[in-house]
Design an enzyme around this catalytic site. Structure first.
Site, PDB file in Angstrom:
ATOM      1  N   GLU B  49      31.986  49.554  36.027  1.00 24.80           N
ATOM      2  CA  GLU B  49      32.422  49.568  37.124  1.00 24.80           C
ATOM      3  C   GLU B  49      33.768  48.877  37.007  1.00 24.80           C
ATOM      4  O   GLU B  49      33.703  47.497  37.207  1.00 24.80           O
ATOM      5  CB  GLU B  49      31.402  48.968  38.102  1.00 24.80           C
ATOM      6  CG  GLU B  49      32.025  49.259  39.752  1.00 24.80           C
ATOM      7  CD  GLU B  49      30.995  48.357  40.707  1.00 24.80           C
ATOM      8  OE1 GLU B  49      29.843  48.162  40.220  1.00 24.80           O
ATOM      9  OE2 GLU B  49      31.513  48.001  41.680  1.00 24.80           O
ATOM     10  N   ASP B  60      33.859  41.602  49.463  1.00 21.32           N
ATOM     11  CA  ASP B  60      33.926  40.410  48.049  1.00 21.32           C
ATOM     12  C   ASP B  60      33.830  39.179  48.392  1.00 21.32           C
ATOM     13  O   ASP B  60      34.526  38.635  49.445  1.00 21.32           O
ATOM     14  CB  ASP B  60      34.956  41.038  47.022  1.00 21.32           C
ATOM     15  CG  ASP B  60      34.727  42.394  46.476  1.00 21.32           C
ATOM     16  OD1 ASP B  60      33.576  42.374  45.785  1.00 21.32           O
ATOM     17  OD2 ASP B  60      35.667  43.215  46.435  1.00 21.32           O
TER      18      ASP B  60
END
Lengths: 414, 267
Positions: B49, B60
């Site tokens: 990924e 994130d």
């Protein structure tokens, strides 16, 4: 019942935004799926509240008895003489906490209570929205965490102290550029993790649906009051309405009631910083391009790859690389006109208001004053008479005394 | 069937989960990130990924933010990330791209889909694009035969879970915990529930991300999910290392430990 509640109860015209929060090609929801349920919950609570007499009555009572609205519409004679236009100042600077922002935080704090949430979080740049949120949190007995870029916590130490006095926790944000946009990222991250018991009290008419529409509705009393006050004072609507635009809540607040009055020109003045041509500015509409930032599609300061570019303005409250999506739409539709005002122009208007009227404006609001000075001659020529311009004096300048003192070189050397 | 689908089928036949390893493109440099992702594949990561670095990555945690900042500071451009996809895809492992939406919108949705397909990428994971706003991407991914992975969350209603899964192709990404990316000491109780809720509405494989950092945790997640997605813990191997060789050695060791973990599902 006040004008505010009456207008809130009326049906929205033409469905802009649509049910998913789109203002034309702008707005919408660009968020992690984890937040969708909370946004839906908020949307439902807000729509229910806006048709609930009890909520509207409570909101109106708070605005009146606690925040001190309706704010005055003041005919600034000496400033007008210099401007060559009749300038009517909407005195939002006289509200409790010193700016229009108290309207939004009281509305959202009331909603938070209705949703049964016990904690609010907020982002802040200069600290004004943080102080307003901490104020409402104290009033409603909510836990309050404010995210503030580390750079800003140092620039605005006094506001950090104010928030702490009011019982809020201030978290300095050390990621990215360590300013407002990073504080907003951090608040979003907190919200994703704590969405069950936490409301994200966004400080401007930006972010994912329903925030832009909801925040506008909580501050639209500004324009509703000003419209009636102008009619009472002058017997007519103004020729133009001017406001500064960062995220854009004060501007939408004063524009909204005038949008159907097509003879009234609407002007939004963005922070031109050192000049749009220098790249050091915060004028997202004038100097940016369409993109997605902080949950919404709008005009954004960004590079070719879609990476956000840091904004610059002498006014911390306008120092943001995006703008509320409704402004993007008002710009595209041509209903409102957006133009940049440089730091220099804003500070000249700041000084002029101080000296002619004995009012120290927020540097944000000084951008609106400078814009009014710029459009006055053109409007006068076009109309063949002295134009009437309503300027949203969105906040007071106490917080800016240090910045302005340094700018004008009037601080005693230590 | 998409190459990711093949990888999931093969793992299922072997009685194990797929290991998906995440790394930001261009971290610490373009070449450095190609070396890192290649090392991960060699050490047992099944699917890469690759995250396109973005200035405002709201989903994130600190590790990926820091790595993204380093990548952006090194000057990586969206076009470079396509070169990275091509180089890593040459290892034979499927490469799926994770990206916030704005970089794609600025590149041009159709143009990016075309160039990603040409580079050998399998599709996109879109953390801040929900199907409700995805018309342009739905059309472009159909046109170029790319997979679409949208996220599902413990807070998703049944109706949204179904709607989101129906718009996915390749696999569904289940965010195990309410929160941002980053390794955690405990994996979540909510994850198995979310996976089983997702399975009720789709036959697609379900990958679980957010929080996995050890072989044992990978084994736990492999016990109920089709894919185990690991990001921050792998990235930390490089962030914490004094030099590239040490970092790559740590990255290989953790990849191998995780690969062992997904082969010993704890049920």
């Amino acid at each position: 019942m006040s004008a505010n509640a009456n207008a809130n109860a009326s049906a929205p015209a033409g469905r802009v935004p649509d049910a998913a929060g789109h203002f034309g090609r702008f707005g919408g929801r660009f968020v992690p799926e984890a937040l969708v349920a909370a946004l839906d919950e908020l949307d439902a609570a807000y729509r229910k509240a806006m048709t609930d007499e009890a909520f509207l009555a409570e909101f109106d009572a708070l605005l009146r008895d606690y925040a001190g609205t309706p704010s005055l519409l003041y005919s600034a004679e000496r400033f007008s003489a210099k401007a060559g236009a009749r300038i009517l100042l909407k005195r939002e600077d006289l509200n409790h906490t010193g700016a229009h922002k108290v309207r939004n935080v009281l509305g959202q704090a009331l909603l938070t209570k209705r949703m049964g949430k016990k904690r609010v979080i907020a982002e802040t740049g200069a600290g004004q929205h943080g102080v307003a949120t901490a104020t409402a949190a104290a009033l409603f007995d909510l836990e309050c965490v404010v995210y503030m870029g580390e750079v800003d916590t140092r620039r605005q130490a006094l506001n950090v102290a104010r928030m702490r006095m009011l019982g809020a926790t201030v978290v300095p944000v050390t990621t990215g550029s360590r300013t407002l946009k990073d504080a907003m990222n951090e608040a979003m991250r907190d919200w994703v993790a704590n969405v069950d018991d936490t409301h994200y009290l966004i400080g401007t008419a930006a972010g994912p649906h329903p925030f832009p529409e909801m925040v506008r509705d909580f501050v639209r009393g500004i324009g509703e009051e000003a419209r009636q006050q102008c009619l009472d004072l002058t017997g007519a609507l103004p020729d133009a309405v001017a406001a500064c635009v960062g995220g854009g809540s004060n501007a939408l607040g004063i524009f909204h009631a005038f949008v159907p009055d097509t003879d009234v020109r609407l002007y939004g003045f963005e922070a031109g910083g050192e000049g749009v041509e220098t790249g050091r500015h915060a004028a997202s509409i004038t100097g940016g391009t369409s993109g997605v930032l902080h949950g919404t599609r709008t005009y954004v300061l960004q590079n070719e790859d879609g990476q956000t570019i840091e904004s610059h303005s002498i006014s911390a409250g306008l120092d943001y690389p995006g703008v509320g999506p409704e402004h993007a739409w008002l710009h595209d539709s041509g209903r409102a006109t957006y133009a940049p005002v440089t730091d220099t122009e804003a500070m000249a208007a700041f000084e002029l208001l101080c000296r002619t009227e004995g009012i120290i404006p927020a540097i944000e609001s000084a951008h609106a004053l400078a814009g009014a000075l710029k459009i006055a001659p053109t409007l006068a020529a076009e109309l063949g008479r002295e134009p009437v311009i309503v300027v949203n004096l969105s906040g007071r300048g106490d917080k800016d005394v240090h910045t302005a003192g340094e700018y004008f070189g009037i601080l005693d050397k230590e | 069937m998409s190459r990711i689908g093949v990888a999931f089928d093969k793992a299922r036949a072997d009685g194990r989960a797929v290991l998906v390893g995440c790394m930001p493109a261009g971290f610490p440099t373009v070449e450095g990130s190609i070396a890192a992702m290649t090392a991960m594949v060699e050490a047992g990561v099944d699917v890469i990924e690759m995250e396109i670095p973005y200035s405002d990555p709201v989903m994130d945690g600190p590790v990926i933010q820091k790595a993204s900042d380093i990548a952006l500071a090194s000057g990586v451009r969206t076009a470079d990330t396509l070169r990275i996809v091509e180089a890593v895809a040459a290892t034979g492992a499927p490469v799926v791209t994770m990206t916030y939406w704005n970089p794609i919108e600025q590149y041009g949705v159709d143009a990016f889909a075309r160039d990603l397909a040409a580079a050998g990428g399998t599709g996109l994971i879109t953390p801040d694009l929900i199907p409700d706003e995805a018309d342009e991407w739905l059309a472009a991914s159909d046109a170029y035969g790319l997979d679409r992975t949208f996220l599902v969350s413990p807070s998703s209603t049944d109706a949204r879970l179904k709607m989101t899964a129906e718009h996915c192709r390749g696999f569904v990404y289940a965010t195990a915990i309410m929160g941002v990316t980053g390794a955690r000491a405990e994996t979540s109780d909510a994850a198995p529930i979310l996976v089983s809720r997702t399975r009720e509405v789709t036959d697609l494989p379900v990958g679980v991300g957010l929080g996995v950092g050890t072989g044992a945790q990978a084994g736990t997640v492999a016990g109920y999910a089709d894919g185990v997605i690991v990001g921050s813990a792998l990235i930390r191997c490089l962030l914490d290392a004094p030099d590239q060789a040490t970092g790559l050695a740590a990255l290989r060791a953790l990849s191998a430990e995780l690969a062992e973990g997904v082969r010993t599902p704890i049920r």
